[in-house]
Design an enzyme around this catalytic site. Structure first.
Site, PDB file in Angstrom:
ATOM      1  N   HIS A 185      16.316 -26.445   0.756  1.00 28.19           N
ATOM      2  CA  HIS A 185      17.540 -26.813   0.029  1.00 28.19           C
ATOM      3  C   HIS A 185      17.845 -25.834  -1.100  1.00 28.19           C
ATOM      4  CE1 HIS A 185      14.768 -28.998  -2.831  1.00 28.19           C
ATOM      5  NE2 HIS A 185      15.663 -28.574  -3.701  1.00 28.19           N
ATOM      6  N   ASP A 245      17.516 -38.078   5.452  1.00 27.17           N
ATOM      7  CA  ASP A 245      16.144 -38.583   5.444  1.00 27.17           C
ATOM      8  C   ASP A 245      15.263 -37.838   6.434  1.00 27.17           C
ATOM      9  OD1 ASP A 245      16.580 -41.624   7.457  1.00 27.17           O
ATOM     10  OD2 ASP A 245      17.358 -39.580   7.691  1.00 27.17           O
ATOM     11  N   SER A 321      11.529 -27.312  -7.511  1.00 28.80           N
ATOM     12  CA  SER A 321      11.674 -27.363  -6.058  1.00 28.80           C
ATOM     13  C   SER A 321      11.232 -26.053  -5.424  1.00 28.80           C
ATOM     14  CB  SER A 321      13.138 -27.622  -5.686  1.00 28.80           C
ATOM     15  OG  SER A 321      13.540 -28.904  -6.093  1.00 28.80           O
TER      16      SER A 321
END
Length: 409
Positions: A185, A245, A321
């Site tokens: 991401h 998800d 992240s």
């Protein structure tokens, strides 16, 4: 845990954590876990795709919700054709062109014996999940347990030296002399590459004593950063255009640098059960957004684990992240504990467990198939992966011989 402004000396904390505890644990010989079977990926010829538009916005604060099906789903539940579709990958080149590479998984007796499913499962300890809306997101649990890594001796010392900055605002970890592992991401939102991926760069911390007038050096508060351009980026198809998800299971990407670095890197490992980690602990260092220009280290125990994710309460903020999550893993062939990357810090996920609402910070665990895929990205073929393991043994033996020679314990 000490807060940010704690007076506890960071040097003492790190020496106790990194030296004394591993030394004590080295005397503990675990029962030898079974060898993990690593599948073999067979790539097809890459197919050209249209050029990326780089229209997405970077999302550093990544969060998902999980229902029962996504929590219990794992590689052992999916057939070959489903997994191979997700293990296909896109390659983005520096000029904006991209390709899609489909893969097959080589058949073997172990695969056939499991009815066409891959033997990689973990127990789920009583998860009961329910989707809830409108909750406050939290990434600090109780007292802030993060520590700033300061001073050239620590910033450039292993394992902290393996953490690098990603120009889109994330963190990455060095896993070879040319490759950086990070979160998907950080470069792709699931539909398109982010704007910053057009000229993606990786930042290496350098000593503050280095001349800042040198080409490629910029100053961001205390540490200096040397930026290196990325030659190509690889993202698994399981991340692209997948439900949120599901995508978290594939939230990882590999960046290839234009030229090799000279820093130590951390080797990859299939993520073991938490019981097979020293202290059942994981560690990672990243560039959290609330502490600009500083490298932040943390460690914590594994709370829960599924077949694809590691649930924990390590304090973290956006910017962490993509950090390489590592633990001390017992290496049967070397008969010693080794620091190895076993996951990639992704973000957080909302769960309901035993009727209580909880949220966790989450890392994507490196499964056997993901290990095989990343290994192919790094080496280009499985033979080099085997040779790489043999070279690792030789390097460790050389280090041990040197330590014995100079009399250092």
């Amino acid at each position: 845990m000490a807060p940010h402004d704690s007076s506890i000396p960071i040097h003492l904390l790190l020496l106790l954590q990194l030296l004394l505890f591993p030394l004590a644990s080295s005397f503990l010989h675990p029962s030898h876990p079974p060898l993990v079977h690593i599948p073999t990926l067979v790539p097809h010829t890459p197919t050209p795709l249209t050029r990326s538009r780089f229209s997405a916005k970077t999302q550093l604060d990544f969060a998902t919700h999980c229902n029962t099906s996504c929590l219990h789903r794992g590689e052992q539940e999916e057939a070959r054709d489903q997994l191979t579709q997700k293990l296909a990958f896109e390659t983005l080149y520096a000029d904006g062109s991209r390709t899609l590479t489909a893969v097959d998984v080589e058949r073997d007796e172990e695969f056939e014996a499991n009815g066409g499913h891959f033997p990689h499962s973990l127990p789920i300890s009583g998860f009961r999940v329910k989707f809830r809306h409108k909750r406050m997101r939290r990434q600090i649990y109780g007292a802030d347990g993060r520590f700033n890594i300061q001073g050239d001796n620590f910033l450039l010392d292993y394992p902290f030296s393996t953490a690098v900055r990603i120009s889109t605002g994330c963190t990455g970890v060095l896993v070879s002399q040319l490759h950086v592992l990070t979160a998907a991401h950080c470069v792709h939102d699931g539909k398109d590459y982010v704007k910053g991926a057009r000229k993606l760069r990786v930042g290496f911390l350098i000593p503050t004593s280095t001349n800042s007038n040198n080409t490629g050096l910029t100053s961001s508060k205390k540490p200096l950063v040397r930026w290196v351009r990325v030659k190509r980026t690889r993202v698994p198809r399981g991340w692209i255009q997948g439900p949120q998800d599901v995508s978290m299971d594939f939230d990882y990407a590999l960046l290839e640098l234009r030229w090799p670095h000279r820093r130590p890197f951390m080797r990859l490992s299939v993520a073991p059960f938490s019981d097979d980690l020293v202290g059942k602990r994981i560690h990672f260092s990243g560039f959290d957004s609330d502490r600009p220009g500083e490298l932040v280290y943390r460690f914590c125990p594994v709370e829960e684990e599924s077949s694809d994710l590691i649930y924990q309460h390590c304090d973290a903020r956006p910017g962490a992240s993509g950090s390489g999550v590592y633990g001390r893993v017992w290496d049967n062939s070397l008969e010693r504990w080794e620091r190895k990357v076993i996951g990639i810090f992704s973000g957080h996920q909302w769960l309901e467990i035993d009727g209580e609402n909880r949220d966790y910070n989450v890392a994507v665990r490196i499964t056997p198939l993901k290990f095989a895929q990343i290994c192919y990205w790094v080496h280009g073929n499985r033979l080099d992966c085997v040779q790489d393991q043999e070279e690792q043994k030789k390097e460790v033996l050389k280090k041990e011989d040197l330590i014995t020679y100079i009399g250092v314990e």
